[in-house]
Design a protein around this motif. Structure first.
Motif, PDB file in Angstrom:
ATOM      1  N   THR A 188      41.385 -20.576  79.443  1.00  0.00           N
ATOM      2  CA  THR A 188      40.253 -21.113  78.688  1.00  0.00           C
ATOM      3  C   THR A 188      38.978 -20.937  79.510  1.00  0.00           C
ATOM      4  O   THR A 188      39.014 -20.954  80.742  1.00  0.00           O
ATOM      5  N   PHE A 189      37.864 -20.769  78.793  1.00  0.00           N
ATOM      6  CA  PHE A 189      36.567 -20.565  79.431  1.00  0.00           C
ATOM      7  C   PHE A 189      35.513 -21.353  78.664  1.00  0.00           C
ATOM      8  O   PHE A 189      35.434 -21.244  77.433  1.00  0.00           O
ATOM      9  N   ASP A 190      34.719 -22.137  79.377  1.00  0.00           N
ATOM     10  CA  ASP A 190      33.639 -22.885  78.745  1.00  0.00           C
ATOM     11  C   ASP A 190      32.514 -21.942  78.346  1.00  0.00           C
ATOM     12  O   ASP A 190      32.195 -20.992  79.069  1.00  0.00           O
ATOM     13  N   VAL A 191      31.919 -22.206  77.172  1.00  0.00           N
ATOM     14  CA  VAL A 191      30.783 -21.427  76.670  1.00  0.00           C
ATOM     15  C   VAL A 191      29.769 -22.384  76.065  1.00  0.00           C
ATOM     16  O   VAL A 191      30.076 -23.535  75.765  1.00  0.00           O
ATOM     17  N   THR A 192      28.560 -21.882  75.877  1.00  0.00           N
ATOM     18  CA  THR A 192      27.536 -22.591  75.119  1.00  0.00           C
ATOM     19  C   THR A 192      27.372 -21.870  73.792  1.00  0.00           C
ATOM     20  O   THR A 192      27.241 -20.643  73.767  1.00  0.00           O
ATOM     21  N   ILE A 193      27.407 -22.610  72.705  1.00  0.00           N
ATOM     22  CA  ILE A 193      27.195 -22.034  71.380  1.00  0.00           C
ATOM     23  C   ILE A 193      25.693 -22.093  71.122  1.00  0.00           C
ATOM     24  O   ILE A 193      25.119 -23.173  70.989  1.00  0.00           O
ATOM     25  N   ARG A 194      25.038 -20.930  71.108  1.00  0.00           N
ATOM     26  CA  ARG A 194      23.580 -20.853  70.983  1.00  0.00           C
ATOM     27  C   ARG A 194      23.114 -21.013  69.547  1.00  0.00           C
ATOM     28  O   ARG A 194      22.090 -21.625  69.280  1.00  0.00           O
ATOM     29  N   ASP A 195      23.810 -20.389  68.614  1.00  0.00           N
ATOM     30  CA  ASP A 195      23.547 -20.626  67.205  1.00  0.00           C
ATOM     31  C   ASP A 195      24.825 -20.379  66.428  1.00  0.00           C
ATOM     32  O   ASP A 195      25.744 -19.735  66.905  1.00  0.00           O
ATOM     33  N   MET A 196      24.882 -20.960  65.199  1.00  0.00           N
ATOM     34  CA  MET A 196      26.125 -20.948  64.453  1.00  0.00           C
ATOM     35  C   MET A 196      25.843 -21.002  62.963  1.00  0.00           C
ATOM     36  O   MET A 196      24.850 -21.592  62.524  1.00  0.00           O
ATOM     37  N   SER A 197      26.717 -20.361  62.193  1.00  0.00           N
ATOM     38  CA  SER A 197      26.690 -20.443  60.737  1.00  0.00           C
ATOM     39  C   SER A 197      28.088 -20.831  60.274  1.00  0.00           C
ATOM     40  O   SER A 197      28.984 -21.048  61.092  1.00  0.00           O
ATOM     41  N   ALA A 198      28.294 -20.848  58.974  1.00  0.00           N
ATOM     42  CA  ALA A 198      29.620 -21.147  58.438  1.00  0.00           C
ATOM     43  C   ALA A 198      30.605 -20.026  58.731  1.00  0.00           C
ATOM     44  O   ALA A 198      31.816 -20.234  58.699  1.00  0.00           O
ATOM     45  N   THR A 199      30.100 -18.825  59.054  1.00  0.00           N
ATOM     46  CA  THR A 199      30.990 -17.674  59.233  1.00  0.00           C
ATOM     47  C   THR A 199      31.024 -17.104  60.640  1.00  0.00           C
ATOM     48  O   THR A 199      31.775 -16.169  60.903  1.00  0.00           O
ATOM     49  N   GLY A 200      30.226 -17.637  61.569  1.00  0.00           N
ATOM     50  CA  GLY A 200      30.243 -17.086  62.919  1.00  0.00           C
ATOM     51  C   GLY A 200      29.300 -17.803  63.859  1.00  0.00           C
ATOM     52  O   GLY A 200      28.653 -18.790  63.497  1.00  0.00           O
ATOM     53  N   ALA A 201      29.218 -17.276  65.095  1.00  0.00           N
ATOM     54  CA  ALA A 201      28.406 -17.915  66.122  1.00  0.00           C
ATOM     55  C   ALA A 201      27.970 -16.899  67.164  1.00  0.00           C
ATOM     56  O   ALA A 201      28.582 -15.844  67.320  1.00  0.00           O
ATOM     57  N   ARG A 202      26.895 -17.249  67.869  1.00  0.00           N
ATOM     58  CA  ARG A 202      26.461 -16.478  69.042  1.00  0.00           C
ATOM     59  C   ARG A 202      26.763 -17.341  70.253  1.00  0.00           C
ATOM     60  O   ARG A 202      26.327 -18.495  70.347  1.00  0.00           O
ATOM     61  N   LEU A 203      27.532 -16.786  71.185  1.00  0.00           N
ATOM     62  CA  LEU A 203      28.033 -17.529  72.327  1.00  0.00           C
ATOM     63  C   LEU A 203      27.385 -17.045  73.613  1.00  0.00           C
ATOM     64  O   LEU A 203      27.146 -15.851  73.781  1.00  0.00           O
TER      65      LEU A 203
ATOM     66  N   GLN B 189      29.084  -7.540  72.008  1.00  0.00           N
ATOM     67  CA  GLN B 189      28.885  -8.211  73.289  1.00  0.00           C
ATOM     68  C   GLN B 189      27.838  -7.455  74.078  1.00  0.00           C
ATOM     69  O   GLN B 189      27.901  -6.236  74.204  1.00  0.00           O
ATOM     70  N   ARG B 190      26.845  -8.180  74.589  1.00  0.00           N
ATOM     71  CA  ARG B 190      25.799  -7.644  75.458  1.00  0.00           C
ATOM     72  C   ARG B 190      25.718  -8.543  76.677  1.00  0.00           C
ATOM     73  O   ARG B 190      25.119  -9.612  76.623  1.00  0.00           O
ATOM     74  N   GLY B 191      26.382  -8.110  77.749  1.00  0.00           N
ATOM     75  CA  GLY B 191      26.410  -8.938  78.954  1.00  0.00           C
ATOM     76  C   GLY B 191      27.141 -10.226  78.691  1.00  0.00           C
ATOM     77  O   GLY B 191      28.302 -10.222  78.277  1.00  0.00           O
ATOM     78  N   ASN B 192      26.444 -11.359  78.877  1.00  0.00           N
ATOM     79  CA  ASN B 192      27.100 -12.646  78.667  1.00  0.00           C
ATOM     80  C   ASN B 192      26.813 -13.253  77.291  1.00  0.00           C
ATOM     81  O   ASN B 192      27.136 -14.401  77.042  1.00  0.00           O
ATOM     82  N   LEU B 193      26.213 -12.478  76.375  1.00  0.00           N
ATOM     83  CA  LEU B 193      26.030 -12.917  74.992  1.00  0.00           C
ATOM     84  C   LEU B 193      27.067 -12.238  74.113  1.00  0.00           C
ATOM     85  O   LEU B 193      27.305 -11.031  74.226  1.00  0.00           O
ATOM     86  N   VAL B 194      27.677 -13.028  73.204  1.00  0.00           N
ATOM     87  CA  VAL B 194      28.739 -12.513  72.334  1.00  0.00           C
ATOM     88  C   VAL B 194      28.503 -12.988  70.908  1.00  0.00           C
ATOM     89  O   VAL B 194      28.207 -14.162  70.675  1.00  0.00           O
ATOM     90  N   GLY B 195      28.637 -12.061  69.964  1.00  0.00           N
ATOM     91  CA  GLY B 195      28.626 -12.412  68.547  1.00  0.00           C
ATOM     92  C   GLY B 195      30.053 -12.542  68.067  1.00  0.00           C
ATOM     93  O   GLY B 195      30.877 -11.653  68.265  1.00  0.00           O
ATOM     94  N   ALA B 196      30.383 -13.683  67.454  1.00  0.00           N
ATOM     95  CA  ALA B 196      31.743 -13.951  66.989  1.00  0.00           C
ATOM     96  C   ALA B 196      31.739 -14.217  65.492  1.00  0.00           C
ATOM     97  O   ALA B 196      30.850 -14.885  64.974  1.00  0.00           O
ATOM     98  N   ARG B 197      32.733 -13.663  64.804  1.00  0.00           N
ATOM     99  CA  ARG B 197      32.923 -13.923  63.381  1.00  0.00           C
ATOM    100  C   ARG B 197      34.175 -14.783  63.234  1.00  0.00           C
ATOM    101  O   ARG B 197      35.228 -14.455  63.777  1.00  0.00           O
ATOM    102  N   PHE B 198      34.048 -15.893  62.493  1.00  0.00           N
ATOM    103  CA  PHE B 198      35.195 -16.748  62.262  1.00  0.00           C
ATOM    104  C   PHE B 198      36.134 -16.070  61.263  1.00  0.00           C
ATOM    105  O   PHE B 198      35.698 -15.569  60.240  1.00  0.00           O
TER     106      PHE B 198
END
Length: 104
Positions: A41-56, A90-99
């Motif tokens: 497991t790895f701790d992250v900060t969720i920078r922004d989020m929608s119902a379908t995804g997030a930027r971590l 993924q760009r460095g330590n920023l990641v776009g995730a889709r739920f």
């Protein structure tokens, strides 16, 4: 003249992504990435989020697997919500995730 090295993609000055199906709302929530069937497991900060995804925001830049689980902490109750995710970019330590499993 604009400095091309001023900030990473996805920063506060970037225009919204009009191709996104669901608008993201800025947030600073606590999250945790779970991989290897819960062994890591790895701790992250969720920078922004929608119902379908997030930027971590990862603490350190490392290559995130294509699929993972994201635990999202509710700041009011302290409860955790689990979301299966696909890495979209993924760009460095920023990641776009889709739920991939939309749940409550």
């Amino acid at each position: 003249m604009q400095d091309s090295d001023s900030s990473p993609p996805g920063g506060a000055d970037d225009p919204p992504d009009e191709s996104r199906s669901d608008a993201r709302q800025r947030t600073l929530r606590t999250g945790r990435i779970v991989i290897n069937r819960g062994a890591s497991t790895f701790d992250v900060t969720i920078r922004d989020m929608s119902a379908t995804g997030a930027r971590l925001l990862l603490k350190d830049a490392w290559n995130l697997p294509e699929t993972f689980e994201l635990l999202i902490r509710n700041p009011v109750s302290g409860d955790w919500t689990r979301q299966a995710c696909d890495k979209r970019w993924q760009r460095g330590n920023l990641v776009g995730a889709r739920f991939t499993n939309i749940s409550g």
